[in-house]
Design a protein around this motif. Structure first.
Motif, PDB file in Angstrom:
ATOM      1  N   THR A  23       0.818  -1.200   0.000  1.00 31.84           N
ATOM      2  CA  THR A  23       0.000   0.000   0.000  1.00 31.84           C
ATOM      3  C   THR A  23       0.854   1.252   0.000  1.00 31.84           C
ATOM      4  OG1 THR A  23      -1.659  -1.186   1.288  1.00 31.84           O
ATOM      5  CG2 THR A  23      -1.854   1.185   1.236  1.00 31.84           C
ATOM      6  N   LEU A  24       0.410   2.237  -0.758  1.00 28.28           N
ATOM      7  CA  LEU A  24       0.966   3.576  -0.724  1.00 28.28           C
ATOM      8  C   LEU A  24      -0.211   4.518  -0.553  1.00 28.28           C
ATOM      9  CD1 LEU A  24       3.262   5.639  -1.081  1.00 28.28           C
ATOM     10  CD2 LEU A  24       2.765   5.588  -3.527  1.00 28.28           C
ATOM     11  N   SER A  25      -0.229   5.248   0.567  1.00 27.56           N
ATOM     12  CA  SER A  25      -1.356   6.143   0.811  1.00 27.56           C
ATOM     13  C   SER A  25      -0.872   7.424   1.461  1.00 27.56           C
ATOM     14  CB  SER A  25      -2.401   5.467   1.701  1.00 27.56           C
ATOM     15  OG  SER A  25      -1.877   5.265   2.989  1.00 27.56           O
ATOM     16  N   SER A  26      -1.678   8.439   1.319  1.00 25.99           N
ATOM     17  CA  SER A  26      -1.420   9.714   1.977  1.00 25.99           C
ATOM     18  C   SER A  26      -2.741  10.206   2.530  1.00 25.99           C
ATOM     19  CB  SER A  26      -0.836  10.720   0.997  1.00 25.99           C
ATOM     20  OG  SER A  26      -0.527  11.902   1.678  1.00 25.99           O
ATOM     21  N   GLU A  27      -2.774  10.370   3.826  1.00 28.87           N
ATOM     22  CA  GLU A  27      -4.018  10.762   4.480  1.00 28.87           C
ATOM     23  C   GLU A  27      -4.260  12.271   4.407  1.00 28.87           C
ATOM     24  OE1 GLU A  27      -6.240   8.602   5.703  1.00 28.87           O
ATOM     25  OE2 GLU A  27      -4.947   7.004   4.991  1.00 28.87           O
ATOM     26  N   THR A  28      -3.241  13.063   4.706  1.00 28.58           N
ATOM     27  CA  THR A  28      -3.416  14.508   4.742  1.00 28.58           C
ATOM     28  C   THR A  28      -2.216  15.206   4.127  1.00 28.58           C
ATOM     29  OG1 THR A  28      -4.689  14.315   6.790  1.00 28.58           O
ATOM     30  CG2 THR A  28      -3.863  16.477   6.261  1.00 28.58           C
ATOM     31  N   LEU A  29      -2.485  16.238   3.356  1.00 26.79           N
ATOM     32  CA  LEU A  29      -1.437  17.062   2.765  1.00 26.79           C
ATOM     33  C   LEU A  29      -1.807  18.515   2.982  1.00 26.79           C
ATOM     34  CD1 LEU A  29       1.092  17.364   0.903  1.00 26.79           C
ATOM     35  CD2 LEU A  29      -0.531  17.514  -0.980  1.00 26.79           C
ATOM     36  N   ASN A  30      -0.864  19.304   3.447  1.00 26.91           N
ATOM     37  CA  ASN A  30      -1.086  20.731   3.639  1.00 26.91           C
ATOM     38  C   ASN A  30       0.129  21.458   3.083  1.00 26.91           C
ATOM     39  OD1 ASN A  30      -1.953  23.217   4.383  1.00 26.91           O
ATOM     40  ND2 ASN A  30      -2.034  22.814   6.559  1.00 26.91           N
ATOM     41  N   ILE A  31      -0.091  22.253   2.046  1.00 25.80           N
ATOM     42  CA  ILE A  31       0.976  23.016   1.404  1.00 25.80           C
ATOM     43  C   ILE A  31       0.597  24.488   1.460  1.00 25.80           C
ATOM     44  CG2 ILE A  31       2.173  23.477  -0.760  1.00 25.80           C
ATOM     45  CD1 ILE A  31       1.657  20.618  -1.567  1.00 25.80           C
ATOM     46  N   GLY A  32       1.550  25.308   1.847  1.00 30.53           N
ATOM     47  CA  GLY A  32       1.283  26.738   1.920  1.00 30.53           C
ATOM     48  C   GLY A  32       2.488  27.553   1.518  1.00 30.53           C
ATOM     49  N   TYR A  33       2.221  28.793   1.148  1.00 28.24           N
ATOM     50  CA  TYR A  33       3.298  29.713   0.795  1.00 28.24           C
ATOM     51  C   TYR A  33       2.924  31.098   1.304  1.00 28.24           C
ATOM     52  CZ  TYR A  33       7.045  31.958  -1.742  1.00 28.24           C
ATOM     53  OH  TYR A  33       8.170  32.675  -2.043  1.00 28.24           O
ATOM     54  N   LEU A  34       3.906  31.796   1.849  1.00 24.63           N
ATOM     55  CA  LEU A  34       3.708  33.138   2.389  1.00 24.63           C
ATOM     56  C   LEU A  34       4.450  34.131   1.499  1.00 24.63           C
ATOM     57  CD1 LEU A  34       2.778  35.070   4.655  1.00 24.63           C
ATOM     58  CD2 LEU A  34       4.913  34.529   5.828  1.00 24.63           C
ATOM     59  N   PHE A  35       3.703  35.032   0.877  1.00 18.55           N
ATOM     60  CA  PHE A  35       4.286  36.122   0.106  1.00 18.55           C
ATOM     61  C   PHE A  35       4.492  37.282   1.073  1.00 18.55           C
ATOM     62  CE2 PHE A  35       1.662  33.738  -2.855  1.00 18.55           C
ATOM     63  CZ  PHE A  35       2.536  33.530  -3.908  1.00 18.55           C
ATOM     64  N   LEU A  37       0.495  38.052   2.118  1.00 16.96           N
ATOM     65  CA  LEU A  37      -0.535  37.214   1.508  1.00 16.96           C
ATOM     66  C   LEU A  37      -0.079  35.776   1.642  1.00 16.96           C
ATOM     67  CD1 LEU A  37      -3.118  36.933  -0.283  1.00 16.96           C
ATOM     68  CD2 LEU A  37      -1.576  37.004  -2.243  1.00 16.96           C
ATOM     69  N   SER A  38      -0.930  34.926   2.172  1.00 14.59           N
ATOM     70  CA  SER A  38      -0.591  33.503   2.256  1.00 14.59           C
ATOM     71  C   SER A  38      -1.638  32.696   1.497  1.00 14.59           C
ATOM     72  CB  SER A  38      -0.490  33.022   3.705  1.00 14.59           C
ATOM     73  OG  SER A  38      -1.760  32.887   4.277  1.00 14.59           O
ATOM     74  N   VAL A  39      -1.162  31.633   0.860  1.00 13.59           N
ATOM     75  CA  VAL A  39      -2.001  30.742   0.066  1.00 13.59           C
ATOM     76  C   VAL A  39      -1.781  29.328   0.598  1.00 13.59           C
ATOM     77  CG1 VAL A  39      -2.450  29.877  -2.242  1.00 13.59           C
ATOM     78  CG2 VAL A  39      -1.716  32.236  -1.933  1.00 13.59           C
ATOM     79  N   ASN A  40      -2.859  28.601   0.869  1.00 11.07           N
ATOM     80  CA  ASN A  40      -2.775  27.240   1.406  1.00 11.07           C
ATOM     81  C   ASN A  40      -3.673  26.293   0.623  1.00 11.07           C
ATOM     82  OD1 ASN A  40      -1.011  27.658   3.639  1.00 11.07           O
ATOM     83  ND2 ASN A  40      -2.688  28.708   4.671  1.00 11.07           N
ATOM     84  N   LEU A  41      -3.187  25.081   0.463  1.00 12.08           N
ATOM     85  CA  LEU A  41      -3.966  23.993  -0.133  1.00 12.08           C
ATOM     86  C   LEU A  41      -3.934  22.825   0.834  1.00 12.08           C
ATOM     87  CD1 LEU A  41      -5.427  22.529  -2.495  1.00 12.08           C
ATOM     88  CD2 LEU A  41      -3.173  21.821  -3.265  1.00 12.08           C
ATOM     89  N   MET A  42      -5.112  22.296   1.184  1.00  8.16           N
ATOM     90  CA  MET A  42      -5.208  21.164   2.099  1.00  8.16           C
ATOM     91  C   MET A  42      -6.034  20.073   1.432  1.00  8.16           C
ATOM     92  SD  MET A  42      -7.029  19.630   5.110  1.00  8.16           S
ATOM     93  CE  MET A  42      -8.484  20.542   4.923  1.00  8.16           C
ATOM     94  N   ALA A  43      -5.559  18.823   1.533  1.00  6.52           N
ATOM     95  CA  ALA A  43      -6.263  17.686   0.935  1.00  6.52           C
ATOM     96  C   ALA A  43      -6.282  16.528   1.928  1.00  6.52           C
ATOM     97  CB  ALA A  43      -5.582  17.261  -0.352  1.00  6.52           C
ATOM     98  N   ASN A  44      -7.405  15.832   2.001  1.00  9.49           N
ATOM     99  CA  ASN A  44      -7.561  14.648   2.851  1.00  9.49           C
ATOM    100  C   ASN A  44      -7.903  13.438   1.989  1.00  9.49           C
ATOM    101  OD1 ASN A  44      -7.114  15.739   5.431  1.00  9.49           O
ATOM    102  ND2 ASN A  44      -9.194  16.530   5.498  1.00  9.49           N
ATOM    103  N   ASP A  45      -7.284  12.304   2.305  1.00  6.12           N
ATOM    104  CA  ASP A  45      -7.544  11.034   1.608  1.00  6.12           C
ATOM    105  C   ASP A  45      -7.443  11.181   0.096  1.00  6.12           C
ATOM    106  OD1 ASP A  45      -7.982   9.624   3.945  1.00  6.12           O
ATOM    107  OD2 ASP A  45     -10.107  10.139   3.994  1.00  6.12           O
TER     108      ASP A  45
END
Length: 84
Positions: free
Chosen positions: A21-33, A47-55
């Protein structure tokens, strides 16, 4: 095997599967300008931009059964945060 049969069943690998199995439960990526000329032109300090993904990622050699009562749900969220 019927419930009335009481004889022992020989050991077998008939229903054994190799689980890889290869899985990723949570991903959170952000960048601060911070302190950019184009931010100042829009009258922003930061200005900050964030992307969050689950499952969002699941690969396996064994197929999962996901029914109606517990479906496989992917969630994605995108956010902006600005300070003036």
């Amino acid at each position: 095997k019927a419930i009335s049969q009481t004889a022992t069943t020989p050991i077998s690998s008939r229903f054994v599967q190799s689980l890889n199995t290869l899985s990723s439960e949570t991903l959170n990526i952000g960048y601060l300008f911070d302190k950019s000329p184009w931010l100042e032109s829009m009258r922003l300090k930061t200005l900050s931009v964030n992307l969050m993904a689950n499952d969002f990622l699941y690969f396996s050699t064994v197929r999962r059964e996901r029914g109606i009562s517990y479906p496989y749900a992917r969630t994605f969220a995108f956010s902006f945060r600005a300070s003036f």
